[in-house]
Every structure is written in C-alpha cells, then in structure tokens.
Design a protein around this motif. Structure first.
Motif, PDB file in Angstrom:
ATOM      1  N   LYS A 186      -6.628  -4.110   0.406  1.00 46.28           N
ATOM      2  CA  LYS A 186      -5.376  -3.896   1.755  1.00 46.28           C
ATOM      3  C   LYS A 186      -5.505  -2.130   1.755  1.00 46.28           C
ATOM      4  CE  LYS A 186      -1.267  -6.921   1.884  1.00 46.28           C
ATOM      5  NZ  LYS A 186       0.018  -6.727   0.631  1.00 46.28           N
ATOM      6  N   ILE A 187      -5.542  -1.582   0.543  1.00 45.95           N
ATOM      7  CA  ILE A 187      -6.710   0.234   0.833  1.00 45.95           C
ATOM      8  C   ILE A 187      -7.382   0.190   1.740  1.00 45.95           C
ATOM      9  CG2 ILE A 187      -6.666   1.813  -0.912  1.00 45.95           C
ATOM     10  CD1 ILE A 187      -5.690   1.278  -2.767  1.00 45.95           C
ATOM     11  N   TYR A 188      -8.790  -0.857   1.456  1.00 49.55           N
ATOM     12  CA  TYR A 188      -9.386  -0.524   2.467  1.00 49.55           C
ATOM     13  C   TYR A 188      -9.277  -0.606   3.842  1.00 49.55           C
ATOM     14  CZ  TYR A 188     -14.137  -1.832   4.189  1.00 49.55           C
ATOM     15  OH  TYR A 188     -15.828  -1.679   4.765  1.00 49.55           O
ATOM     16  N   LYS A 189      -8.545  -1.796   4.513  1.00 44.78           N
ATOM     17  CA  LYS A 189      -8.007  -2.242   5.898  1.00 44.78           C
ATOM     18  C   LYS A 189      -7.211  -1.064   6.170  1.00 44.78           C
ATOM     19  CE  LYS A 189      -8.257  -6.212   8.271  1.00 44.78           C
ATOM     20  NZ  LYS A 189      -7.945  -7.755   7.561  1.00 44.78           N
ATOM     21  N   ASN A 190      -6.873  -0.242   5.159  1.00 46.12           N
ATOM     22  CA  ASN A 190      -4.956   0.401   6.024  1.00 46.12           C
ATOM     23  C   ASN A 190      -5.684   1.720   6.224  1.00 46.12           C
ATOM     24  OD1 ASN A 190      -4.031  -1.395   5.988  1.00 46.12           O
ATOM     25  ND2 ASN A 190      -2.690  -1.351   4.339  1.00 46.12           N
ATOM     26  N   ILE A 191      -6.509   2.169   5.377  1.00 39.02           N
ATOM     27  CA  ILE A 191      -6.811   3.672   5.103  1.00 39.02           C
ATOM     28  C   ILE A 191      -8.509   3.915   4.993  1.00 39.02           C
ATOM     29  CG2 ILE A 191      -7.690   5.832   3.288  1.00 39.02           C
ATOM     30  CD1 ILE A 191      -4.957   4.184   1.787  1.00 39.02           C
ATOM     31  N   ILE A 192      -9.296   3.451   4.704  1.00 40.71           N
ATOM     32  CA  ILE A 192     -10.604   3.187   4.916  1.00 40.71           C
ATOM     33  C   ILE A 192     -11.379   2.974   6.099  1.00 40.71           C
ATOM     34  CG2 ILE A 192     -13.234   3.101   4.038  1.00 40.71           C
ATOM     35  CD1 ILE A 192     -11.686   3.073   1.205  1.00 40.71           C
ATOM     36  N   GLN A 193     -11.176   2.141   6.689  1.00 42.76           N
ATOM     37  CA  GLN A 193     -11.288   0.681   7.765  1.00 42.76           C
ATOM     38  C   GLN A 193     -11.476   1.469   9.458  1.00 42.76           C
ATOM     39  OE1 GLN A 193     -10.962  -3.381   8.317  1.00 42.76           O
ATOM     40  NE2 GLN A 193     -13.205  -3.854   7.997  1.00 42.76           N
ATOM     41  N   PRO A 194     -10.259   1.893   8.865  1.00 46.97           N
ATOM     42  CA  PRO A 194     -10.244   2.620  10.748  1.00 46.97           C
ATOM     43  C   PRO A 194     -10.767   4.466  11.176  1.00 46.97           C
ATOM     44  CG  PRO A 194      -7.390   1.472   8.937  1.00 46.97           C
ATOM     45  CD  PRO A 194      -8.557   1.859   8.543  1.00 46.97           C
ATOM     46  N   LEU A 195     -11.091   5.316   9.426  1.00 49.34           N
ATOM     47  CA  LEU A 195     -11.767   5.904   9.713  1.00 49.34           C
ATOM     48  C   LEU A 195     -13.395   5.855   9.833  1.00 49.34           C
ATOM     49  CD1 LEU A 195     -11.127   8.559   8.592  1.00 49.34           C
ATOM     50  CD2 LEU A 195     -11.843   8.359   6.141  1.00 49.34           C
ATOM     51  N   PRO A 225       0.851  -1.345  -0.278  1.00 50.44           N
ATOM     52  CA  PRO A 225      -0.410   0.108   0.121  1.00 50.44           C
ATOM     53  C   PRO A 225       0.638   1.540  -0.304  1.00 50.44           C
ATOM     54  CG  PRO A 225      -0.844  -1.622   1.786  1.00 50.44           C
ATOM     55  CD  PRO A 225       0.464  -2.020   1.020  1.00 50.44           C
ATOM     56  N   LYS A 226       2.480   1.355   0.997  1.00 49.64           N
ATOM     57  CA  LYS A 226       2.765   2.124   0.910  1.00 49.64           C
ATOM     58  C   LYS A 226       3.295   2.747  -0.610  1.00 49.64           C
ATOM     59  CE  LYS A 226       6.164   4.320   3.326  1.00 49.64           C
ATOM     60  NZ  LYS A 226       7.374   4.017   4.745  1.00 49.64           N
ATOM     61  N   ILE A 227       3.884   1.593  -1.073  1.00 49.81           N
ATOM     62  CA  ILE A 227       4.900   2.418  -2.588  1.00 49.81           C
ATOM     63  C   ILE A 227       3.846   2.302  -3.548  1.00 49.81           C
ATOM     64  CG2 ILE A 227       6.456   1.249  -4.134  1.00 49.81           C
ATOM     65  CD1 ILE A 227       7.507  -1.128  -2.054  1.00 49.81           C
ATOM     66  N   PHE A 245     -18.946  -1.021   0.135  1.00 49.31           N
ATOM     67  CA  PHE A 245     -18.504  -0.433   0.440  1.00 49.31           C
ATOM     68  C   PHE A 245     -18.104   0.875  -0.726  1.00 49.31           C
ATOM     69  CE2 PHE A 245     -16.015   2.937   1.606  1.00 49.31           C
ATOM     70  CZ  PHE A 245     -16.794   3.547   2.509  1.00 49.31           C
ATOM     71  N   PHE A 246     -17.819   0.193  -1.336  1.00 46.76           N
ATOM     72  CA  PHE A 246     -17.646   1.017  -3.112  1.00 46.76           C
ATOM     73  C   PHE A 246     -18.395   1.314  -3.586  1.00 46.76           C
ATOM     74  CE2 PHE A 246     -12.339  -0.018  -3.450  1.00 46.76           C
ATOM     75  CZ  PHE A 246     -12.383   0.246  -2.228  1.00 46.76           C
ATOM     76  N   HIS A 247     -19.252   0.234  -3.581  1.00 48.08           N
ATOM     77  CA  HIS A 247     -20.655   0.660  -4.358  1.00 48.08           C
ATOM     78  C   HIS A 247     -21.514   1.902  -3.984  1.00 48.08           C
ATOM     79  CE1 HIS A 247     -24.026  -0.106  -6.728  1.00 48.08           C
ATOM     80  NE2 HIS A 247     -24.881  -0.358  -6.176  1.00 48.08           N
ATOM     81  N   ILE A 301     -15.360  10.939   1.637  1.00 49.20           N
ATOM     82  CA  ILE A 301     -14.441   9.587   1.898  1.00 49.20           C
ATOM     83  C   ILE A 301     -14.337   9.396  -0.015  1.00 49.20           C
ATOM     84  CG2 ILE A 301     -14.416   7.485   2.396  1.00 49.20           C
ATOM     85  CD1 ILE A 301     -15.842   8.093   4.692  1.00 49.20           C
ATOM     86  N   ARG A 302     -14.987   8.755  -0.687  1.00 52.18           N
ATOM     87  CA  ARG A 302     -14.579   9.203  -2.771  1.00 52.18           C
ATOM     88  C   ARG A 302     -14.165   9.714  -2.620  1.00 52.18           C
ATOM     89  NH1 ARG A 302     -19.509   9.914  -4.193  1.00 52.18           N
ATOM     90  NH2 ARG A 302     -19.438  12.053  -5.565  1.00 52.18           N
ATOM     91  N   LYS A 303     -13.973  10.803  -1.895  1.00 55.91           N
ATOM     92  CA  LYS A 303     -12.857  12.188  -2.753  1.00 55.91           C
ATOM     93  C   LYS A 303     -11.057  11.589  -2.573  1.00 55.91           C
ATOM     94  CE  LYS A 303     -12.093  16.975  -3.749  1.00 55.91           C
ATOM     95  NZ  LYS A 303     -10.563  17.040  -3.308  1.00 55.91           N
ATOM     96  N   ARG A 304     -11.543  12.257  -1.809  1.00 57.36           N
ATOM     97  CA  ARG A 304      -9.906  11.924  -0.843  1.00 57.36           C
ATOM     98  C   ARG A 304      -9.776  10.018  -1.306  1.00 57.36           C
ATOM     99  NH1 ARG A 304      -9.450  10.489   6.120  1.00 57.36           N
ATOM    100  NH2 ARG A 304      -7.691  10.121   5.942  1.00 57.36           N
ATOM    101  N   LEU A 305     -10.280   8.800  -1.667  1.00 64.19           N
ATOM    102  CA  LEU A 305      -9.689   8.441  -2.144  1.00 64.19           C
ATOM    103  C   LEU A 305      -9.290   8.174  -3.639  1.00 64.19           C
ATOM    104  CD1 LEU A 305      -9.226   4.871  -1.255  1.00 64.19           C
ATOM    105  CD2 LEU A 305     -11.662   4.507  -2.229  1.00 64.19           C
TER     106      LEU A 305
END
Length: 557
Positions: A280-289, A256-258, A341-343, A312-316
């Motif tokens: 992984k992006i969902y788990k690391n960035i969105i879920q905590p939020l 995710p970082k790279i 969630f993405f839907h 959230i959509r704009k941020r992603l």
C-alpha cells in the motif's frame, strides 16, 4: 532443547529493565515502565491465587493491541497458566467455540467484544475482565472476583507491606517442555485448530531474536500487527519484552495515513510487517512518483537512475521514522514488482517465512544477506526438506522439523496425524524449492495450485501479483472455472470517481486492456479467459490472505 527457560527470560527482564519504558498505548495517556508492568502482573497473580487457579488452566485474551492485552498474556504464562489469544476479527460464533473448545476459565476482553458475546453460551467461564481497566465484567455465581478487583491495591499492599520491588519478581518454575500457548489458526481453508506451543517453541523464536540482535535494550518498536497472531506476537511483543525494548501499541487498523504518522512519531528500530502494508505504501507513495513522464525518462539514464533511487530510498526511510535497521516482511507472498523495486533502490528489507505451527519462524536472513525472491535461510534450530510426489517434479512440499515445531493440535489427534509425516516432519502445505545454501523459495499453496490440462503447475498467487499492479485494480483472485482461468477483480472505485470516470463504460475498456497486458506477460497455460468484476473487498484472514475457499464456487454472472 533451548537452554533458556522461557518464563525466566521475563523474570530477568522485568528485574533488569525495571525503570525503562515497557508498553505505551499510541495516542493515549496509558504508559508503563517494566517495573509497573511487573506490579500489574503481581496483582493478577494475586487474583489467580485467590481463585485457586492451577498450572495449566486456560486463560483467553481477545481485543485490540494494548498494554493490558500484553499484561494479561504475561501474567498468564508467568503464573503457569496456558494463554489462549483470540483474534479480535473472529465472529462471535468462532469466539464462543474457541473459548469452549480450549476450556478457558478466565477471559480478558475489550468491552465492545464482550457486548457481542452471549454469556449463556460460555458455561465454563468463571470470570470476564475488561482490557480497558481490568474491572470485572462478568462472574459466575458464587465467584468473588468483582469484590477482589475493587480492593486489589489493598491486596497488593497486604502481600507486599514494604512495597513491590524488583526482588519480588519471582515466577513459577516450569520446564520448557510444557504447553504454554494455544493459538487458534484461521487459515485460508476455513477451519480453526488450536496449535499447542510449548515454552521451548516460544523460546526458540525469542532467543533467535535475541541472538541475532533483532531488538536490544532501549530500542523502540511500533506494534501494529495483531498480537493474537504468532508473527507480531513473537517479535513485536515477546522478543521485545525479553530484552528491554519499548513497545508502542497502535491499537487501530494500519492504514497508510495512520501508520506513516505513527512511524514518524515512534521512530522504531525494527519494523515487523505483512506485504499488504508495504504494498500500500508502494502504491500510494512510490508508484505515483516513478510513473511521471520526466521521472521515467530520468530513470532510463545510467548514473542518474542511481542518484534518483538513492533519493527515493532516503525519502522512504525518513517517512518510516529513519531509525530502523531493517523491515522484516512475512505472513504472505510479496508482490514481485514491489520486491524488485525495493531491491533496486537497496532498501533494507528482508522476507521471512513461517507458520503458526512453528510459533512462527522457519526461515530468515538479515537484509544484507537476503537473496531476492527467496524467503530467507532455514534457521539453525530448524531443518527443512522438499517432498516431491515425482522425481522430476518442478516443485515439492516444504516440510520442516526442529525446535520451533508445535506438539500438535489441541484435542484433535486426527488433524495432528494428518499434518505430520510418518517420519516426524511437519507438512507446511506450501510448495517451493530450497537451494544448496538453505534459502527457501515459496511458489504457492498446495491447496491453491491448479493443474493445467497439459499438466503444467499454475500458481494463482503469481498471476494475481501481476494483476494487482495494473491500473484501477485494488485486488484480484484467480480461480478455475470449466477448465479455464477467471480473474475476480475488485476495482479501485474511489480512484475512478476522483477522475470522473464512469463505472459502466470506462471500467470495461480498462479491464479489457488489463486482460490483454496480463496475458502478454504470462505463459500460454497461465492465460486468463476473462476478468469478472467483484463488488466488494475479498474477505481475509488476520494475515491479510484472501479466504480463497469462500470464492472457489462463485458462479458466472
């Protein structure tokens, strides 16, 4: 038969896009325009000619994604050779087998991969060239490749005394019916077979990408899926090169970082990925939020939730470079919670379906027409049907035929016969349904489906998807043991450590709670009897599917 000649697509593209950027190695100085790529191809064609290579000779390529990997592949097919891309994750034994089985006579490889191969076990190879700088790493006695490559610029000048120009790009005339690619699959069943794909199979995928304007001239893509795999190869590389897109090759594991840093810098117009990267992006960035107390409360209020989802959509979208028209996810099943969630936030994603044997595409819908939980609509150049063993069966095997379907497995008539039905349809091994509009819904693999004692179909992938979203679970695998379901779980040890939780005491409590919550959310016949901890990540195929066959016989502790 697809009208466009596969090789001519590239002859035309190199001429028309001569001055545009073509391939760039991410984080390195290496970068080529279309004209420079055409010149590098011309040099390799001179080498092939010098070595009296013939049409249909096999040339293998193995290494990380980089510009020279793409150039070696292009040089092979435009000369009339058959390219054999090999996944760099393959063990040396498998690489030896594939090179020998395919009868490859040339090999382009990363220096470090060559260091782990044994030349005496590759008697058919005439020469080995480095993907770092195309120098000769090894040549058979009597070959003069090393000397020829040392003076390759002189050879080019001699062949083109007035310089190499776009008018000089003239490739072999080869019909689309000829085999141009041997792709060795590494499935979840453990056997590697050489899929024979023709120019027509490849052109079917590429012209679909052109026709639907997935990519256009001057667009940018970030190629991070292995190019030796059909999915990334068809769109990040073959379609991109056919239309004049600028391809940046990541060349390293997409953590995710790279990958977030690379998205930010490249700003791709299309993102081709597998579920694991997005999850992984969902788990690391969105879920905590969205798990924060205040956020949970805010999301339960009508209108306010719409506003927050929009943010959230704009941020992603911004985090992924901000310029892509859609994300195409394929290669494995998508986690339902992530998809839902993405839907919900109206994120521009779609899920496609394919297999190496179709080079790879079978079904796809643009994101604004995509039906949730489906894998898109069957392509107009393909047909699909559902074969049910019994009339009242809930699901059946998806079978396909059409332009993208391979001609068979190389030197393996038995496996070819096994995968085609008597009336000529390709058996995918996937179970699912197709609706009246041609949307494909995949439930699981026929080989992994478990039949419960009362005759119910259990799809372990669906249970695993629920488990993987539970606290402190990195990944899971549901298997049958003594007529009961058992979940092998690899926990998130790093997260436990960061919170100062004890592996022995706390993990048992956490997993007992997870097991209880899981069994409350599934049908009675899908309930799991126990969670068994597994000490390391599960071994995976290049598509990031777990190699299930390695774990089926794991004995109880």
């Amino acid at each position: 038969m697809i009208k466009e000649n596969f090789i001519k697509l590239y002859e035309n593209s190199f001429r028309e896009n001569w001055d545009l950027p073509c391939y760039t190695d991410y984080g390195e100085e290496e970068s080529y325009t279309y004209g420079q790529v055409a010149e590098e191809i011309a040099k390799l064609h001179l080498l092939f000619k010098h070595c009296s290579l013939r049409r249909g000779d096999k040339i293998a390529v193995i290494g990380k994604n980089n510009s020279r990997w793409c150039i070696a592949y292009m040089a092979t097919i435009t000369y009339g050779g058959i390219v054999v891309p090999i996944l760099q994750d393959f063990k040396p034994n498998d690489v030896h087998h594939i090179i020998n089985h395919s009868e490859s006579i040339f090999l382009f490889t990363s220096d470090n991969i060559w260091d782990n191969l044994e030349e005496e076990r590759l008697p058919g190879l005439r020469c080995v060239l480095s993907l770092t700088d195309f120098r000769c790493l090894h040549q058979r006695d009597g070959e003069t490749v090393q000397k020829f490559m040392r003076y390759i610029d002189n050879e080019l000048h001699e062949a083109y005394p007035h310089g190499f120009h776009k008018e000089d790009v003239q490739y072999t005339t080869l019909g689309n019916d000829k085999v141009m690619l041997l792709n060795y699959t590494s499935g979840t069943t453990g056997f590697s077979k050489g899929v024979m794909l023709t120019g027509n199979n490849l052109a079917g995928n590429v012209t679909f990408g052109i026709r639907t304007e997935l990519l256009k001239k001057g667009d940018k893509v970030l190629s991070f899926l292995p190019l030796a795999h059909a999915y990334g190869c068809a769109f990040d590389f073959l379609t991109a090169t056919a239309v004049g897109t600028h391809v940046t090759l990541l060349g390293k594991a997409p953590s995710p970082k790279i990958i977030m840093k690379a998205f930010e810098e490249v700003k791709p117009n299309l993102i081709i990925t597998v579920p694991l990267v997005i999850e992984k992006i969902y788990k690391n960035i969105i879920q905590p939020l969205i798990s924060k107390k205040g956020m949970k409360w805010a999301l339960s209020i009508p209108l306010l939730d719409v506003q927050i989802y929009g943010q959230i959509r704009k941020r992603l979208i911004d985090a992924l470079g901000g310029r892509f028209k859609e994300i195409i996810i394929g290669g494995a099943a998508m986690n339902p919670e992530v998809e839902d969630f993405f839907h919900k936030i109206k994120f521009p994603f779609t899920i496609g379906y394919g297999m190496t044997e179709c080079g790879p595409l079978i079904s796809y819908s643009p994101w604004n027409e995509f039906i949730q939980t489906s894998s898109g609509k069957v392509l107009d150049i393909m047909e699909a049907r559902v074969y049910k063993e019994t009339e009242n069966a809930e699901v059946g095997e998806i079978q396909v035929r059409g332009e993208n379907v391979m001609v068979g497995y190389y030197k393996n008539q038995e496996a070819t016969k096994e995968v085609f039905t008597n009336d000529g349809w390709l058996s995918t091994g996937d179970l699912g349904t197709i609706d009246a509009n041609g949307n494909v819904f995949i439930r699981g693999r026929s080989k992994t489906m478990i039949l419960s004692s009362n005759g119910q179909n259990i799809f372990p992938e669906e249970i695993e998807a629920r488990l993987n979203n539970m606290p402190f679970i990195h990944e899971s695998l549901v298997i049958e043991r003594n007529k009961k379901l058992v979940a092998l779980v690899y926990p998130e040890y790093e997260t436990l450590d960061s919170l100062g939780l004890n592996h022995t005491d706390h993990l048992k409590t956490i997993m007992d709670e997870n097991l209880k919550n899981l069994n409350n959310s599934v049908a009675s016949y899908e309930r799991v009897s126990q969670i068994q901890l597994y000490p390391m990540e599960f071994e995976k195929t290049p598509k990031k599917s777990i190699k299930r066959y390695l774990y089926d016989s794991i004995a109880e502790d």
